[in-house]
Design a protein around this motif. Structure first.
Motif, PDB file in Angstrom:
ATOM      1  N   VAL A   1      49.224  30.843 -95.666  1.00 23.35           N
ATOM      2  CA  VAL A   1      48.934  30.564 -97.070  1.00 23.35           C
ATOM      3  C   VAL A   1      49.523  31.664 -97.936  1.00 23.35           C
ATOM      4  N   LYS A   2      49.354  32.861 -97.412  1.00 22.97           N
ATOM      5  CA  LYS A   2      49.798  34.029 -98.157  1.00 22.97           C
ATOM      6  C   LYS A   2      51.279  33.951 -98.526  1.00 22.97           C
ATOM      7  N   SER A   3      52.090  33.468 -97.587  1.00 24.77           N
ATOM      8  CA  SER A   3      53.518  33.457 -97.849  1.00 24.77           C
ATOM      9  C   SER A   3      53.856  32.482 -98.974  1.00 24.77           C
ATOM     10  N   ASN A   4      52.950  31.602 -99.290  1.00 26.96           N
ATOM     11  CA  ASN A   4      53.202  30.654-100.367  1.00 26.96           C
ATOM     12  C   ASN A   4      52.698  31.145-101.708  1.00 26.96           C
ATOM     13  N   LYS A   5      52.072  32.274-101.670  1.00 24.74           N
ATOM     14  CA  LYS A   5      51.356  32.699-102.857  1.00 24.74           C
ATOM     15  C   LYS A   5      52.276  33.217-103.961  1.00 24.74           C
ATOM     16  N   ILE A   6      51.942  32.900-105.183  1.00 22.26           N
ATOM     17  CA  ILE A   6      52.703  33.442-106.302  1.00 22.26           C
ATOM     18  C   ILE A   6      52.391  34.929-106.368  1.00 22.26           C
ATOM     19  N   LYS A   7      53.418  35.730-106.446  1.00 20.70           N
ATOM     20  CA  LYS A   7      53.177  37.173-106.544  1.00 20.70           C
ATOM     21  C   LYS A   7      52.430  37.453-107.833  1.00 20.70           C
ATOM     22  N   LYS A   8      51.252  38.032-107.652  1.00 22.62           N
ATOM     23  CA  LYS A   8      50.358  38.177-108.802  1.00 22.62           C
ATOM     24  C   LYS A   8      50.875  39.131-109.854  1.00 22.62           C
ATOM     25  N   HIS A   9      51.609  40.121-109.408  1.00 22.75           N
ATOM     26  CA  HIS A   9      51.964  41.155-110.368  1.00 22.75           C
ATOM     27  C   HIS A   9      53.331  40.956-110.988  1.00 22.75           C
TER      28      HIS A   9
ATOM     29  N   GLY B   1      30.347  39.366 -97.070  1.00 16.87           N
ATOM     30  CA  GLY B   1      31.235  39.390 -95.910  1.00 16.87           C
ATOM     31  C   GLY B   1      32.523  40.114 -96.177  1.00 16.87           C
ATOM     32  N   SER B   2      33.452  39.893 -95.273  1.00 17.20           N
ATOM     33  CA  SER B   2      34.768  40.512 -95.416  1.00 17.20           C
ATOM     34  C   SER B   2      35.796  39.481 -94.967  1.00 17.20           C
ATOM     35  N   ALA B   3      36.486  38.903 -95.938  1.00 16.96           N
ATOM     36  CA  ALA B   3      37.406  37.805 -95.629  1.00 16.96           C
ATOM     37  C   ALA B   3      38.504  38.258 -94.681  1.00 16.96           C
ATOM     38  N   VAL B   4      39.074  39.431 -94.945  1.00 13.90           N
ATOM     39  CA  VAL B   4      40.212  39.848 -94.134  1.00 13.90           C
ATOM     40  C   VAL B   4      39.810  40.044 -92.673  1.00 13.90           C
TER      41      VAL B   4
ATOM     42  N   ASP C   1      33.626  45.770 -96.006  1.00 14.70           N
ATOM     43  CA  ASP C   1      34.124  46.853 -95.147  1.00 14.70           C
ATOM     44  C   ASP C   1      34.586  48.047 -95.986  1.00 14.70           C
ATOM     45  N   ARG C   2      34.534  47.898 -97.310  1.00 17.16           N
ATOM     46  CA  ARG C   2      34.887  49.023 -98.176  1.00 17.16           C
ATOM     47  C   ARG C   2      33.630  49.539 -98.875  1.00 17.16           C
ATOM     48  N   ASP C   3      33.716  50.787 -99.362  1.00 18.22           N
ATOM     49  CA  ASP C   3      32.546  51.331-100.045  1.00 18.22           C
ATOM     50  C   ASP C   3      32.459  50.732-101.438  1.00 18.22           C
TER      51      ASP C   3
ATOM     52  N   ILE D   1      37.663  30.333-106.602  1.00 18.93           N
ATOM     53  CA  ILE D   1      38.132  31.018-107.805  1.00 18.93           C
ATOM     54  C   ILE D   1      37.782  32.499-107.717  1.00 18.93           C
ATOM     55  N   SER D   2      38.608  33.312-108.347  1.00 19.40           N
ATOM     56  CA  SER D   2      38.303  34.746-108.360  1.00 19.40           C
ATOM     57  C   SER D   2      39.248  35.449-109.320  1.00 19.40           C
ATOM     58  N   HIS D   3      38.904  36.671-109.641  1.00 15.23           N
ATOM     59  CA  HIS D   3      39.845  37.531-110.341  1.00 15.23           C
ATOM     60  C   HIS D   3      40.948  37.857-109.333  1.00 15.23           C
ATOM     61  N   PRO D   4      42.224  37.987-109.782  1.00 11.87           N
ATOM     62  CA  PRO D   4      43.276  38.320-108.823  1.00 11.87           C
ATOM     63  C   PRO D   4      42.902  39.536-107.963  1.00 11.87           C
ATOM     64  N   ASP D   5      43.216  39.430-106.696  1.00  7.94           N
ATOM     65  CA  ASP D   5      43.002  40.503-105.721  1.00  7.94           C
ATOM     66  C   ASP D   5      41.606  40.572-105.115  1.00  7.94           C
ATOM     67  N   ALA D   6      40.707  39.696-105.545  1.00 10.72           N
ATOM     68  CA  ALA D   6      39.357  39.762-104.976  1.00 10.72           C
ATOM     69  C   ALA D   6      39.329  39.215-103.548  1.00 10.72           C
ATOM     70  N   GLY D   7      40.336  38.373-103.208  1.00 16.15           N
ATOM     71  CA  GLY D   7      40.400  37.874-101.831  1.00 16.15           C
ATOM     72  C   GLY D   7      40.428  36.360-101.695  1.00 16.15           C
ATOM     73  N   LYS D   8      40.795  35.678-102.766  1.00 17.59           N
ATOM     74  CA  LYS D   8      40.826  34.204-102.740  1.00 17.59           C
ATOM     75  C   LYS D   8      41.786  33.673-101.667  1.00 17.59           C
ATOM     76  N   THR D   9      42.992  34.226-101.646  1.00 16.42           N
ATOM     77  CA  THR D   9      43.988  33.729-100.695  1.00 16.42           C
ATOM     78  C   THR D   9      43.542  34.005 -99.264  1.00 16.42           C
ATOM     79  N   THR D  10      43.014  35.181 -99.056  1.00 17.44           N
ATOM     80  CA  THR D  10      42.569  35.543 -97.708  1.00 17.44           C
ATOM     81  C   THR D  10      41.442  34.615 -97.268  1.00 17.44           C
ATOM     82  N   LEU D  11      40.489  34.371 -98.152  1.00 18.21           N
ATOM     83  CA  LEU D  11      39.373  33.488 -97.795  1.00 18.21           C
ATOM     84  C   LEU D  11      39.883  32.062 -97.544  1.00 18.21           C
TER      85      LEU D  11
HETATM   86  P1  G4P Z   1      43.632  37.010-104.293  1.00 22.37           P
HETATM   87  O1  G4P Z   1      44.191  35.790-103.650  1.00 22.37           O
HETATM   88  O2  G4P Z   1      42.242  36.833-104.812  1.00 22.37           O
HETATM   89  O3  G4P Z   1      44.516  37.607-105.319  1.00 22.37           O
HETATM   90  O4  G4P Z   1      43.460  38.139-103.164  1.00 22.37           O
HETATM   91  P2  G4P Z   1      44.102  38.291-101.716  1.00 22.37           P
HETATM   92  O5  G4P Z   1      43.462  37.367-100.755  1.00 22.37           O
HETATM   93  O6  G4P Z   1      45.579  38.307-101.801  1.00 22.37           O
HETATM   94  O7  G4P Z   1      43.572  39.731-101.378  1.00 22.37           O
HETATM   95  C1  G4P Z   1      43.951  40.863-102.143  1.00 22.37           C
HETATM   96  C2  G4P Z   1      44.006  42.076-101.244  1.00 22.37           C
HETATM   97  O8  G4P Z   1      42.698  42.341-100.730  1.00 22.37           O
HETATM   98  C3  G4P Z   1      44.916  41.897-100.028  1.00 22.37           C
HETATM   99  O9  G4P Z   1      45.500  43.145 -99.755  1.00 22.37           O
HETATM  100  C4  G4P Z   1      43.928  41.525 -98.932  1.00 22.37           C
HETATM  101  O10 G4P Z   1      44.403  41.839 -97.639  1.00 22.37           O
HETATM  102  C5  G4P Z   1      42.742  42.377 -99.304  1.00 22.37           C
HETATM  103  N1  G4P Z   1      41.476  41.869 -98.771  1.00 22.37           N
HETATM  104  C6  G4P Z   1      41.015  40.590 -98.725  1.00 22.37           C
HETATM  105  N2  G4P Z   1      39.793  40.544 -98.148  1.00 22.37           N
HETATM  106  C7  G4P Z   1      39.469  41.812 -97.817  1.00 22.37           C
HETATM  107  C8  G4P Z   1      38.343  42.415 -97.174  1.00 22.37           C
HETATM  108  O11 G4P Z   1      37.389  41.763 -96.773  1.00 22.37           O
HETATM  109  N3  G4P Z   1      38.376  43.777 -97.037  1.00 22.37           N
HETATM  110  C9  G4P Z   1      39.418  44.536 -97.444  1.00 22.37           C
HETATM  111  N4  G4P Z   1      39.341  45.846 -97.245  1.00 22.37           N
HETATM  112  N5  G4P Z   1      40.512  44.004 -98.039  1.00 22.37           N
HETATM  113  C10 G4P Z   1      40.538  42.655 -98.223  1.00 22.37           C
HETATM  114  P3  G4P Z   1      46.966  43.468-100.164  1.00 22.37           P
HETATM  115  O12 G4P Z   1      47.213  44.858 -99.724  1.00 22.37           O
HETATM  116  O13 G4P Z   1      47.192  43.156-101.606  1.00 22.37           O
HETATM  117  O14 G4P Z   1      47.804  42.434 -99.387  1.00 22.37           O
HETATM  118  P4  G4P Z   1      48.166  42.430 -97.846  1.00 22.37           P
HETATM  119  O15 G4P Z   1      49.274  43.387 -97.753  1.00 22.37           O
HETATM  120  O16 G4P Z   1      46.950  42.845 -97.086  1.00 22.37           O
HETATM  121  O17 G4P Z   1      48.574  41.039 -97.587  1.00 22.37           O
END
Ligand code: G4P
Length: 531
Positions: free
Chosen positions: A43-51, A254-257, A142-144, A16-26
């Motif tokens: 997984v991403k391609s199946n995702k409902i567009k959040k916005h 960590g950093s899911a991406v 990986d971000r500040d 679970i997470s707030h949208p954009d925190a990285g749930k789909t990526t994780l």
């Molecule tokens: P959600 O399901 O919680 O809504 O989040 P999602 O995984 O879609 O991640 C939201 C955005 O954050 C994505 O970027 C994703 O690539 C990015 N992200 C996830 N993990 C990390 C991380 O560890 N570091 C950084 N810097 N970014 C991360 P996006 O631009 O919205 O989508 P995309 O174009 O990368 O697919």
């Protein structure tokens, strides 16, 4: 395999997470570890567009696809992991709340830059109601972002849970060098784009080992030593019982991406996360190792495609063994039903299954027999699983019938849609005014569209400025007086419970003060114990 072995093998959870925190990526990275998907992006391609807020047909289309990813099962180190997907769009938050009733633990993703956000807070409240064990993953190192100690403070205060760091970052953003694993005293070095593997993980049993200075530099090594000393002094070793009882949440950074810190998370998860837990019913507590099958429906998915007007009820198995083509009692309807094509969700495929065990989720084709919370049992016992509460909606609108010739169709349609959990229906006390409550605007569009397409009934909605729905109980005379006094704000929910619709927080507080003999509840489930 015996039921006990099957139970011991399973971990059922949600991310679970707030949208954009990285749930789909994780999610995707976990599935890669489990071998359930080969390619990142699946997984991403199946995702409902959040916005997306207007094109709900597109959202529905994507929801249709996402049935396949509603439950993602994979094996990792001999553990069968059932990961239940929750919608990313906040307008479908109720789906998420219900899915949380079907899991035994959660992983909560927090964005290190944004910290705790609105949806994080709400989801955590739902977890707290059930004492669900939580592991926190602080993402995007990986971000500040915010400083780790500040983040820990913020999460503890905002989410009202004690944290226990099991890993600790060395810097962040461009300076991010890796994480120190406090659980097994190892150092994991970060290289952008490279996942954490055995090669970049070094055992450092003694934090004073000069190897640490060599790898991360003297300044950062000194800072890490200081941090670790402080952490060990404050937290000591993790008490797994505290985690299992929902009092303490282990934290990973960590950093899911970059697939960094994910393996550590998964390894610890399968080690400490609970095996399928029992559930409360209105009659008694059901243990997973009981021999007879029991289960409950926590989600219903309707297909909007007119060529495939099928519904799928998602059933969580709570005890015993579910078998195909076997009669089970539908407790609410009091009739026996069997399922010839129940399916499970392994990897990307939907497969017909022969049997399922506690912790598993089974998809049942439904022709209108089910509503959320329905209980199925083997044998003749009569009971209803509890702990699937309904929360106050956030937007209220009056349902206006635009075609009086179709009144019956409209009534039937709205009953069925609300059984599916699309929205909540409130009927005026002593009248026939119908008020629909939802958490997002999108749901009104869905209702309007489906009433027309599926039931031929056309309707519109008149916005109402209510703030909250509160279920009311208490002294009979006090309730009767209150009903007389606040007549136009008193409704009944679908089960006939009395509900007070408050115009604002001020009104609600005033009514609470003026009516000490009445209790105002924010969820529908106040009579029964939570599961
Ligand atoms: P959600 O399901 O919680 O809504 O989040 P999602 O995984 O879609 O991640 C939201 C955005 O954050 C994505 O970027 C994703 O690539 C990015 N992200 C996830 N993990 C990390 C991380 O560890 N570091 C950084 N810097 N970014 C991360 P996006 O631009 O919205 O989508 P995309 O174009 O990368 O697919």
């Amino acid at each position: 395999m015996s039921n006990e072995t099957e139970i011991a093998k399973r971990r059922t959870f949600a991310i679970i997470s707030h949208p954009d925190a990285g749930k789909t990526t994780l999610t995707e990275k976990l599935l890669l570890f489990g071998g359930a998907i080969q390619v990142a992006g699946a997984v991403k391609s199946n995702k409902i567009k959040k916005h997306a807020t207007s094109d709900f047909m597109e959202i529905e289309r994507q929801r249709g696809i996402s049935v396949a990813t509603s439950v993602m099962s994979f094996e990792y180190k001999d553990i069968l992991v059932n990961l239940l997907d929750t919608p990313g769009h906040k307008d479908f938050a109720e789906d998420t709340y219900r899915t949380l009733t079907a899991v035994d633990s959660v992983i909560l993703v927090v964005d290190s830059v944004n910290g705790v956000e609105e949806q994080t807070r709400k989801l955590m409240e739902v977890c707290r109601m059930r004492d669900t064990p939580v592991i926190v993953f602080v993402n995007k190192l990986d971000r500040d972002g915010k400083f780790p100690f500040d983040l820990i403070d913020e999460i503890e205060k905002e989410l009202k849970i004690s944290l226990h760091p099991l890993s600790w970052p060395i810097n962040m953003g461009k300076e991010f060098k890796g994480v120190y694993n406090l659980f097994d005293s190892s150092l994991n070095l970060f290289t952008s784009g490279q996942k954490s593997t055995e090669e970049n993980s070094l055992p450092i049993d003694d934090i004073n080992d000069p190897l640490l200075d060599q790898k991360v530099g003297e300044r950062d090594a000194a800072q890490l030593r200081e941090d670790v000393e402080l952490l060990q002094g404050v937290y000591g070793a993790l008490n797994v019982e505290d985690y299992l009882e929902g009092r303490v949440a282990p934290v990973f950074f960590g950093s899911a991406v970059n697939n960094f810190g994910v393996k550590e998370l998964l390894d610890t998860f399968i080690h400490v996360a609970p095996t399928p837990l029992g559930r409360a019913t209105d009659k008694r507590f059901v243990q997973p190792d009981e021999s007879k099958f029991t289960g409950f429906v926590f989600k219903i998915h309707a297909n909007l495609d007119p060529r495939h007007r099928d519904r799928i009820a998602f059933l969580r198995v709570c005890s015993g063994k579910f078998s195909r083509n076997t009669y089970y009692k539908h407790c609410r309807l009091g009739k026996d039903i069997r399922f010839s094509n129940p399916y499970t969700f392994m990897a990307r495929e939907k497969d017909v299954i022969e049997e399922a065990f506690p912790g598993d989720v089974v998809g049942l084709f439904d022709t209108g027999n089910f509503k959320i919370g329905d209980t199925l049992v083997e044998g003749n016992e009569q009971m209803q699983f509890t702990g699937i509460p309904v929360f106050s909606p956030e937007i209220f609108k009056e349902l206006v019938n635009k075609d009086p010739m179709k009144t019956k169709q409209l009534e039937k349609g709205i009953m069925q849609l609300t059984d599916e959990g699309v929205a909540q229906l409130f009927t005026q006390h002593g009248g026939n005014r119908k008020i629909i409550g939802c958490v997002g605007e999108l749901q009104f569009e869905v209702i309007q569209y489906r009433l027309l397409q599926e039931y031929g009934a056309s309707c519109s909605f008149t916005p109402l400025s209510f703030y909250k729905a509160c279920w009311i109980t208490g002294d009979k005379k006090a309730i009767d007086d209150f009903i007389r006094f606040k007549h136009s704000n008193i409704m009944h929910d679908k089960d006939g419970n009395l509900v007070y619709l408050a115009q604002s927080e001020w009104f609600l507080n005033t009514e609470r003060q003026n009516n000490p003999d009445i209790e105002f509840h924010f969820t529908s489930e106040f009579k029964t114990a939570m599961a």
